[in-house]
Design an enzyme around this catalytic site. Structure first.
Site, mmCIF file in Angstrom:
data_model
loop_
_atom_site.group_PDB
_atom_site.id
_atom_site.type_symbol
_atom_site.label_atom_id
_atom_site.label_comp_id
_atom_site.label_asym_id
_atom_site.label_seq_id
_atom_site.Cartn_x
_atom_site.Cartn_y
_atom_site.Cartn_z
ATOM 1 N N ASP A 101 0.819 -1.225 0.000
ATOM 2 C CA ASP A 101 0.000 0.000 0.000
ATOM 3 C C ASP A 101 0.845 1.264 0.000
ATOM 4 O O ASP A 101 0.456 2.284 0.559
ATOM 5 C CB ASP A 101 -0.962 0.018 1.217
ATOM 6 C CG ASP A 101 -1.779 -1.247 1.300
ATOM 7 O OD1 ASP A 101 -2.275 -1.680 0.252
ATOM 8 O OD2 ASP A 101 -1.910 -1.820 2.402
ATOM 9 N N HIS A 116 -4.326 -2.347 -5.962
ATOM 10 C CA HIS A 116 -3.710 -1.059 -6.289
ATOM 11 C C HIS A 116 -4.834 -0.081 -6.550
ATOM 12 O O HIS A 116 -5.763 -0.390 -7.308
ATOM 13 C CB HIS A 116 -2.882 -1.160 -7.565
ATOM 14 C CG HIS A 116 -1.745 -2.106 -7.451
ATOM 15 N ND1 HIS A 116 -0.773 -1.972 -6.497
ATOM 16 C CD2 HIS A 116 -1.407 -3.173 -8.185
ATOM 17 C CE1 HIS A 116 0.106 -2.944 -6.650
ATOM 18 N NE2 HIS A 116 -0.260 -3.695 -7.657
ATOM 19 N N THR A 117 -4.725 1.090 -5.961
ATOM 20 C CA THR A 117 -5.735 2.107 -6.231
ATOM 21 C C THR A 117 -5.181 3.076 -7.258
ATOM 22 O O THR A 117 -4.072 3.577 -7.103
ATOM 23 C CB THR A 117 -6.091 2.855 -4.934
ATOM 24 O OG1 THR A 117 -6.334 1.876 -3.935
ATOM 25 C CG2 THR A 117 -7.306 3.722 -5.118
ATOM 26 N N ALA A 164 -4.241 -8.313 -2.690
ATOM 27 C CA ALA A 164 -3.862 -6.923 -2.466
ATOM 28 C C ALA A 164 -4.431 -6.119 -3.610
ATOM 29 O O ALA A 164 -4.773 -6.677 -4.652
ATOM 30 C CB ALA A 164 -2.353 -6.783 -2.412
ATOM 31 N N GLY A 210 -11.372 -3.371 2.804
ATOM 32 C CA GLY A 210 -11.959 -2.212 3.471
ATOM 33 C C GLY A 210 -11.555 -2.117 4.940
ATOM 34 O O GLY A 210 -11.999 -1.228 5.665
HETATM 35 P P1 GDP Z 1 -0.452 0.131 -3.710
HETATM 36 O O1 GDP Z 1 -1.035 -1.187 -3.365
HETATM 37 O O2 GDP Z 1 1.003 0.201 -3.371
HETATM 38 O O3 GDP Z 1 -0.732 0.539 -5.104
HETATM 39 O O4 GDP Z 1 -1.135 1.218 -2.775
HETATM 40 P P2 GDP Z 1 -2.675 1.492 -2.514
HETATM 41 O O5 GDP Z 1 -3.327 1.810 -3.774
HETATM 42 O O6 GDP Z 1 -3.297 0.462 -1.661
HETATM 43 O O7 GDP Z 1 -2.577 2.741 -1.541
HETATM 44 C C1 GDP Z 1 -2.162 3.924 -1.922
HETATM 45 C C2 GDP Z 1 -3.277 4.917 -1.672
HETATM 46 O O8 GDP Z 1 -2.751 6.193 -1.623
HETATM 47 C C3 GDP Z 1 -4.296 4.975 -2.790
HETATM 48 O O9 GDP Z 1 -5.546 5.327 -2.259
HETATM 49 C C4 GDP Z 1 -3.754 6.052 -3.700
HETATM 50 O O10 GDP Z 1 -4.751 6.683 -4.493
HETATM 51 C C5 GDP Z 1 -3.195 6.994 -2.710
HETATM 52 N N1 GDP Z 1 -2.022 7.749 -3.117
HETATM 53 C C6 GDP Z 1 -0.956 7.353 -3.860
HETATM 54 N N2 GDP Z 1 -0.041 8.338 -3.913
HETATM 55 C C7 GDP Z 1 -0.538 9.353 -3.167
HETATM 56 C C8 GDP Z 1 -0.039 10.645 -2.790
HETATM 57 O O11 GDP Z 1 1.061 11.058 -3.132
HETATM 58 N N3 GDP Z 1 -0.841 11.396 -1.984
HETATM 59 C C9 GDP Z 1 -2.054 10.976 -1.552
HETATM 60 N N4 GDP Z 1 -2.755 11.778 -0.751
HETATM 61 N N5 GDP Z 1 -2.550 9.767 -1.856
HETATM 62 C C10 GDP Z 1 -1.791 8.983 -2.654
#
Ligand code: GDP
Length: 426
Positions: A12, A40-41, A38, A305
């Protein structure tokens, strides 16, 4: 050129966003390990997406997205995701699925649930996606590779029957659950066979040729170093290797020496899901506030969630996490979230049995470690929207540069917002 995007922490870290960004310069994007445990958002012009199985490159028309042989492929989830993205206007992506990838069987998910239930308070905090039973079967050589669906049907039926003998004995004797029939599994596999047919390919040869032709290939990692089966906080790890080096195995066709660039994503604070060691963890209101403000709309699992566990940036763990990956550069993410703090604690060392250490020990010692925190001055403003490094407040640059020095790898990108364009290059 082959480049990997991987995580240095517990997952995350924002890999989805960085992969999506770097996808623009890529011809091919490959998922090489893990499964739908897992997510990715990704936030882009089409909307906000939580991808669990599809590679993050699916939003670009010019890329080929590959699900590599190392992936635990949950087929219903794959097709649900495809349906979701196309229903939101994303053009149907070009996807190839390795004919050597293995299938997450319905009983893998069931066994994951039953085992977590059986373990009670000792459970792993699994996402119950069937990942541990899947990889156990893979290495016990009773998994099902996709190519088997298109071969001798009688042999397939016989293999299902053989496998179910073991599964049904466990269901009956350990979990007290009803048995599974051969026909039920066989029919499901036949459904999968037809649905997958347009996508199945010899991705080994495809990637081998692409490497030879000098294509830009992006390997997309899942979770982070500290959840790696070998180098993470065993046994509270995931059941596959999360490290860039594993890309040469799980993507297939890519020689290890071709992975030239390892972009390692580090989050400006820490979060973790599931059980396990987390030395810089914080609790109570301090944690609640960071969780509420974290990420894009709070730190809650993209798959489950669940509220994520929160902590300060752990430079001991991150330095190790970057070494485990073989990081060539660091993308430092979610920095904008920390703008509310007067002072920002960072973990600069561990106290182990009364002594200060600066390395990340194996789990038995890690359990006894306490964080040594240093407080850095906050910048007390919103840094989102800033495009140039020099325009960041001085305390913010000091935070980045302090982290960089401790990690020992150049921070080349700073992410100050969830969107693709919220990025500062140094
Ligand atoms: P991943 O599994 O490594 O891709 O990470 P996730 O998607 O679970 O978590 C990252 C979260 O942080 C997501 O909701 C992203 O949209 C958000 N995100 C990523 N980079 C940034 C950032 O620089 N600032 C903010 N505020 N949110 C970010």
């Amino acid at each position: 050129m082959v480049r990997a995007v991987v995580g240095a922490n517990w997952g995350d870290e924002g890999k989805g966003k960085i992969t999506d960004m770097l996808g623009q310069e890529s011809d091919i994007i490959v998922r090489f390990q893990g499964g739908a445990n897992a997510g990715h958002t990704i936030v882009n012009d089409y909307g906000k997406f939580a991808l669990h199985t599809l590679p993050s490159g699916i939003f670009y028309g010019h890329t080929t997205s590959i699900i590599g042989n190392g992936v635990a492929l949950n087929i219903p989830i794959l097709f649900n995701e495809l349906k979701e993205i196309t229903s939101k206007g994303v053009p149907a992506p070009k996807i190839l699925i390795s004919d050597r990838a293995q299938i997450v069987m319905p009983y893998h998910v069931a066994f994951d649930c039953y085992e977590e239930e059986r373990l009670g308070k000792n459970s792993f905090g699994s996402t119950k996606s069937g990942i541990a039973p899947f990889y156990s079967d893979k290495y016990s050589k009773i998994g099902f590779q996709i190519n088997e669906l298109y071969d001798d049907i009688d042999y397939l039926k016989e293999k299902i029957a053989r496998t179910l003998e073991v599964k049904n004995a466990t269901l009956k004797n350990l979990y007290n659950k009803p048995p599974i029939s051969v026909d039920e599994i066989f029919n499901k596999l036949m459904e999968y066979r037809d649905a997958l047919a347009p996508y199945v390919a010899d991705t080994f040869t495809f990637l081998h040729d692409a490497c030879k032709d000098g294509k830009n290939i992006l390997l997309e990692g899942q979770l982070g170093s500290l959840k790696d089966t070998d180098f993470g906080i065993y046994p509270m790890v995931t059941s596959s290797n999360t490290i860039a080096g594993y890309g040469a195995v799980g993507a297939g066709g890519i020689p290890p020496y071709e992975i030239k660039d390892i972009v390692t994503v580090v989050k400006a604070y820490s979060s973790a899901v599931g059980a396990g060691e987390f030395v810089s963890e914080i609790f109570g209101e301090e944690a609640d506030e960071l969780r509420r403000r974290g990420g894009d709309g709070g730190e809650f699992g993209a798959t489950t969630g669940r509220p994520r566990r929160m902590g300060w940036l752990d430079l001991v763990a991150t330095r190790y996490g970057c070494r485990v990956q073989g990081a060539t550069q660091v993308a430092f993410t979610v920095l904008d979230v920390l703008g509310y703090l007067d002072e920002i604690p960072v973990c600069v060392g561990y106290e182990l049995d009364g002594e200060e250490i600066d390395y990340f020990p194996s789990t038995t010692k890690l359990k006894r470690c306490k964080p040594i925190l240093k407080k850095l001055p906050g910048w007390k403003c919103d840094i989102s929207g800033i495009k140039n490094y020099e325009d960041l407040p001085e305390n913010c640059r000091n935070y980045i540069e302090f982290a960089e020095k401790e990690i020992g790898v150049p921070i080349t990108m700073v992410s100050n917002g969830p969107a693709r364009e919220d990025i500062i290059y140094r």
